[in-house]
Design a protein around this motif. Structure first.
Motif, short mmCIF file in Angstrom:
data_model
loop_
_atom_site.label_atom_id
_atom_site.label_comp_id
_atom_site.label_asym_id
_atom_site.label_seq_id
_atom_site.Cartn_x
_atom_site.Cartn_y
_atom_site.Cartn_z
N ALA A 79 8.26 7.97 2.92
CA ALA A 79 7.62 8.39 4.17
C ALA A 79 6.10 8.30 4.06
O ALA A 79 5.42 7.86 5.00
CB ALA A 79 8.05 9.81 4.52
N MET A 80 5.56 8.71 2.93
CA MET A 80 4.11 8.65 2.73
C MET A 80 3.63 7.20 2.77
O MET A 80 2.63 6.88 3.42
CB MET A 80 3.74 9.27 1.38
CG MET A 80 3.68 10.78 1.38
SD MET A 80 2.27 11.44 2.31
CE MET A 80 0.90 10.67 1.46
N GLN A 81 4.34 6.31 2.08
CA GLN A 81 3.89 4.93 2.01
C GLN A 81 4.02 4.22 3.35
O GLN A 81 3.24 3.31 3.65
CB GLN A 81 4.72 4.18 0.95
CG GLN A 81 4.25 2.76 0.66
CD GLN A 81 2.83 2.71 0.15
OE1 GLN A 81 2.40 3.56 -0.61
NE2 GLN A 81 2.07 1.71 0.57
N PHE A 82 4.95 4.63 4.18
CA PHE A 82 5.13 3.99 5.49
C PHE A 82 4.14 4.52 6.52
O PHE A 82 3.52 3.75 7.26
CB PHE A 82 6.56 4.20 5.99
CG PHE A 82 6.85 3.51 7.29
CD1 PHE A 82 7.03 2.14 7.33
CD2 PHE A 82 6.92 4.22 8.47
CE1 PHE A 82 7.29 1.48 8.53
CE2 PHE A 82 7.18 3.58 9.68
CZ PHE A 82 7.36 2.21 9.70
N VAL A 123 5.51 17.56 0.80
CA VAL A 123 6.06 18.26 1.96
C VAL A 123 4.95 18.90 2.77
O VAL A 123 4.90 18.79 4.01
CB VAL A 123 7.09 19.32 1.52
CG1 VAL A 123 7.45 20.25 2.69
CG2 VAL A 123 8.34 18.66 0.98
N SER A 124 4.04 19.57 2.09
CA SER A 124 2.94 20.25 2.76
C SER A 124 2.02 19.25 3.47
O SER A 124 1.63 19.46 4.62
CB SER A 124 2.14 21.08 1.75
OG SER A 124 1.04 21.72 2.36
N PHE A 125 1.70 18.16 2.80
CA PHE A 125 0.80 17.17 3.39
C PHE A 125 1.42 16.53 4.62
O PHE A 125 0.77 16.42 5.68
CB PHE A 125 0.44 16.09 2.36
CG PHE A 125 -0.53 15.06 2.88
CD1 PHE A 125 -1.89 15.25 2.77
CD2 PHE A 125 -0.07 13.90 3.49
CE1 PHE A 125 -2.79 14.31 3.26
CE2 PHE A 125 -0.95 12.95 3.97
CZ PHE A 125 -2.31 13.16 3.86
N VAL A 126 2.66 16.07 4.50
CA VAL A 126 3.31 15.39 5.62
C VAL A 126 3.45 16.32 6.82
O VAL A 126 3.22 15.92 7.96
CB VAL A 126 4.69 14.85 5.18
CG1 VAL A 126 5.47 14.34 6.38
CG2 VAL A 126 4.53 13.74 4.15
#
Length: 251
Positions: A79-82, A123-126
């Motif tokens: 999810a982060m990379q996308f 989790v916190s960042f997203v």
């Protein structure tokens, strides 16, 4: 920002798989050659224990510990990379360092190991970054993360489970939130179409806004108003011929 800016790349799958595979290789070396990697974990308030800030995310106690961390890492890193490709490596790197440092400061005197601190960073960042951007796709991602991992919030408190490193979870959660403030995402901000959308817009200097009073009432322009702009002018005389036509209306 448009939906077309979210582009799938090989890194979306490659990064999480490589990262998790590396964790499994480390664990295989640990059990195959009986290496004592635990002493490379974070040992709070001990100078030697500082090395665990870099090493602890790659060390796991047993197979269950590693398995429970692997699946969230695959999902969250993908999810982060996308959605946040420009911020991914910075969040991972700074997330490991600062969450580990918090654990070293506030943790119990024991070795703290595992990648769960990094999971809490992601989790916190997203979650918080999606809410901050107010972009509908990222807000939906934030809500999805809460549905999947919202129950993890309880494990940042010490009384829930003393057998886990709640200090590492707390450090990761705090670090993830702080990184959302540090990493700006202007690509997700709404494009500026009108002058009044600009942060430095001054209504008192705008010719159109001068025609309204403080209560929003329209003020007609006077003939001697210097701000009147003549939008059409001609040097030729224009004669208008008006023809009146009587229409007979009969039943």
């Amino acid at each position: 920002m448009s939906d077309n800016d979210f582009k799938f790349s090989n890194a979306v799958i490659g990064l999480p798989l490589f990262f998790v595979l590396f964790l499994w290789v480390i664990y295989w070396l640990q059990i195959r050659f009986d290496f004592d990697f635990y002493r490379y974990g974070i040992y709070p308030r001990d100078f030697i224990g500082l090395r665990g800030i870099l090493f602890s995310p790659f060390i796991h106690e047993n197979l269950e510990h590693l398995y429970n961390n692997s699946i969230p890492l695959v999902i969250l890193l993908a999810a982060m990379q996308f959605f946040y490709p420009k911020q991914t490596f910075g969040v991972i790197g700074y997330g490991i360092v600062f969450s580990g440092l918090i654990t070293w400061i506030v943790g119990r005197e024991n070795f703290h190991i595992g990648a769960s601190g990094l999971i809490y960073v992601l989790v916190s960042f997203v979650f918080f970054k999606g809410i901050q951007t107010r972009y509908y796709r990222l807000v939906a991602l934030s809500l999805t993360v809460i549905l999947l991992y919202g129950g993890m919030i309880w494990y940042v408190f010490p009384d829930v489970d003393q057998s886990i490193s709640w200090e590492g979870h707390l450090g990761g959660f705090i670090t993830g939130f702080v990184l959302t403030i540090f990493y700006r995402t202007p690509e997700y901000s709404k494009p500026i179409v009108y002058d009044w959308q600009r942060p430095d817009f001054d209504p008192s200097s705008d010719p159109f806004m001068k025609h309204f009073d403080e209560e929003g009432n329209f003020i007609p322009a006077s003939s001697d108003d210097e701000d009147i702009v003549e939008y059409f002018s001609s040097s030729h005389l224009v004669n208008y011929i008006i023809t009146k036509t009587d229409l007979d209306t009969e039943d």
